[in-house]
Design a protein around this motif. Sequence first.
Motif, mmCIF file in Angstrom:
data_model
loop_
_atom_site.group_PDB
_atom_site.id
_atom_site.type_symbol
_atom_site.label_atom_id
_atom_site.label_comp_id
_atom_site.label_asym_id
_atom_site.label_seq_id
_atom_site.Cartn_x
_atom_site.Cartn_y
_atom_site.Cartn_z
ATOM 1 N N SER A 39 0.849 -1.193 0.000
ATOM 2 C CA SER A 39 0.000 0.000 0.000
ATOM 3 C C SER A 39 0.883 1.241 0.000
ATOM 4 C CB SER A 39 -0.918 -0.008 1.224
ATOM 5 O OG SER A 39 -1.744 1.129 1.260
ATOM 6 N N TYR A 40 0.930 1.933 -1.144
ATOM 7 C CA TYR A 40 1.741 3.130 -1.307
ATOM 8 C C TYR A 40 0.839 4.372 -1.322
ATOM 9 C CZ TYR A 40 5.676 0.164 -2.754
ATOM 10 O OH TYR A 40 6.677 -0.779 -2.802
ATOM 11 N N MET A 41 1.399 5.488 -0.870
ATOM 12 C CA MET A 41 0.684 6.752 -0.956
ATOM 13 C C MET A 41 0.529 7.173 -2.414
ATOM 14 S SD MET A 41 1.750 10.512 0.458
ATOM 15 C CE MET A 41 2.688 10.824 -1.030
ATOM 16 N N ILE A 42 -0.643 7.701 -2.762
ATOM 17 C CA ILE A 42 -0.876 8.212 -4.103
ATOM 18 C C ILE A 42 -0.248 9.601 -4.206
ATOM 19 C CG2 ILE A 42 -2.623 8.905 -5.776
ATOM 20 C CD1 ILE A 42 -4.509 6.874 -4.579
ATOM 21 N N PRO A 43 0.650 9.829 -5.158
ATOM 22 C CA PRO A 43 1.275 11.161 -5.290
ATOM 23 C C PRO A 43 0.228 12.250 -5.536
ATOM 24 C CG PRO A 43 2.433 9.520 -6.613
ATOM 25 C CD PRO A 43 1.172 8.865 -6.134
ATOM 26 N N ARG A 47 -5.028 14.726 0.069
ATOM 27 C CA ARG A 47 -3.584 14.788 -0.146
ATOM 28 C C ARG A 47 -2.835 14.172 1.033
ATOM 29 N NH1 ARG A 47 0.119 18.646 1.456
ATOM 30 N NH2 ARG A 47 2.041 18.742 0.209
ATOM 31 N N LEU A 48 -1.851 13.357 0.739
ATOM 32 C CA LEU A 48 -0.970 12.692 1.699
ATOM 33 C C LEU A 48 -1.680 11.624 2.535
ATOM 34 C CD1 LEU A 48 1.188 15.666 3.085
ATOM 35 C CD2 LEU A 48 1.606 14.222 1.091
ATOM 36 N N GLY A 71 -5.352 6.989 8.525
ATOM 37 C CA GLY A 71 -4.333 7.100 9.561
ATOM 38 C C GLY A 71 -2.981 7.298 8.914
ATOM 39 N N GLN A 72 -1.967 7.425 9.723
ATOM 40 C CA GLN A 72 -0.605 7.613 9.235
ATOM 41 C C GLN A 72 0.359 6.914 10.177
ATOM 42 O OE1 GLN A 72 -0.922 12.010 9.113
ATOM 43 N NE2 GLN A 72 -0.058 11.868 7.050
ATOM 44 N N CYS A 73 1.561 6.680 9.690
ATOM 45 C CA CYS A 73 2.612 6.187 10.571
ATOM 46 C C CYS A 73 2.866 7.240 11.649
ATOM 47 C CB CYS A 73 3.889 5.905 9.781
ATOM 48 S SG CYS A 73 5.288 5.437 10.827
ATOM 49 N N SER A 74 2.798 6.830 12.910
ATOM 50 C CA SER A 74 2.927 7.774 14.018
ATOM 51 C C SER A 74 4.282 7.675 14.707
ATOM 52 C CB SER A 74 1.803 7.527 15.042
ATOM 53 O OG SER A 74 0.546 7.766 14.454
ATOM 54 N N GLU A 75 5.265 7.198 14.001
ATOM 55 C CA GLU A 75 6.637 7.129 14.500
ATOM 56 C C GLU A 75 7.540 7.819 13.476
ATOM 57 O OE1 GLU A 75 9.156 6.473 17.423
ATOM 58 O OE2 GLU A 75 7.306 5.320 17.506
ATOM 59 N N ILE A 76 8.462 8.647 13.948
ATOM 60 C CA ILE A 76 9.375 9.333 13.029
ATOM 61 C C ILE A 76 10.358 8.293 12.501
ATOM 62 C CG2 ILE A 76 11.066 11.174 12.790
ATOM 63 C CD1 ILE A 76 9.668 12.664 15.003
ATOM 64 N N SER A 134 6.210 11.055 6.684
ATOM 65 C CA SER A 134 4.844 11.562 6.519
ATOM 66 C C SER A 134 4.198 11.107 5.217
ATOM 67 C CB SER A 134 4.855 13.091 6.568
ATOM 68 O OG SER A 134 5.710 13.625 5.564
ATOM 69 N N PHE A 135 4.822 10.181 4.514
ATOM 70 C CA PHE A 135 4.297 9.756 3.217
ATOM 71 C C PHE A 135 3.949 8.268 3.203
ATOM 72 C CE2 PHE A 135 7.202 13.336 2.350
ATOM 73 C CZ PHE A 135 6.275 14.230 1.860
ATOM 74 N N MET A 136 3.572 7.723 4.349
ATOM 75 C CA MET A 136 3.117 6.326 4.376
ATOM 76 C C MET A 136 1.766 6.246 5.108
ATOM 77 S SD MET A 136 6.083 4.723 6.872
ATOM 78 C CE MET A 136 5.288 3.133 6.914
ATOM 79 N N PRO A 137 0.705 6.652 4.420
ATOM 80 C CA PRO A 137 -0.621 6.684 5.048
ATOM 81 C C PRO A 137 -1.196 5.287 5.238
ATOM 82 C CG PRO A 137 -0.818 7.230 2.738
ATOM 83 C CD PRO A 137 0.654 7.107 3.017
#
Length: 230
Positions: A120-124, A134-135, A194-199, A205-208
């Motif tokens: 599952s990749y983020m859509i540009p 977006r994002l 949701g989003q990845c909540s770990e830096i 910030s691009f792995m929703p």
Amino acid sequence: MAHPSQLGFQDAASPVMEELLHFHDHALMIVSLISAFVLYIIVALVTAKVSNKFMLDSEEIEIIWTLLPAIILTLIALPSLRILYLMDEINAPHLTIKAMGHQWYWSYEYTDYEDLAFDSYMIPTQDLTPGQFRLLEADHRMVVPVESPIRVLVSAEDVLHSWAVPSLGVKMDAVPGRLNQLAFIASRTGVFYGQCSEICGANHSFMPIVVEAVPLEHFENWSSLMLEDA
């Protein structure tokens, strides 16, 4: 989904998130009352409206301000512990999904099916269609049946990640070499973001995360199509 100028949490989409919202309101009311009372005492002392011996030098008032915080902490701790145990409870899940974090995308494996797995990749931004966020949009959503207990096994292949969907009230760290688990029940149909909540790196910030809850018959049709394409 959050909207501009929103105050508070997103609408609950699971029983656990509903409990978390109730607990938040419960704790916020207690904190507000304490803040108002302390502010009143401070203003009263500064303006010399409260200066009697009972308020400034009294064993009774010392007993009160020792016992009262203990009672307040108990009123907060008991519902908090109840929700913690509720979040850890996993009973006979209908579906188990393994979510694996990568730099910087998620991969999902439906362990109850032999060949149902996808990335599952983020859509540009330039590829988004009207109405998409977006994002937050992903090319493949994690589809689950509504009103069914779902177990998600969370891990990572490279660095620390965190699988979090606020509307479902779930957040679990993805640790390389370790398998964590969480459970949720989607109480209504919809798409939850949701989003990845770990830096986790430059593209953190691009792995929703996109979870779509659908009726059971729609899920069966989706899984059949995915297995045919595999």
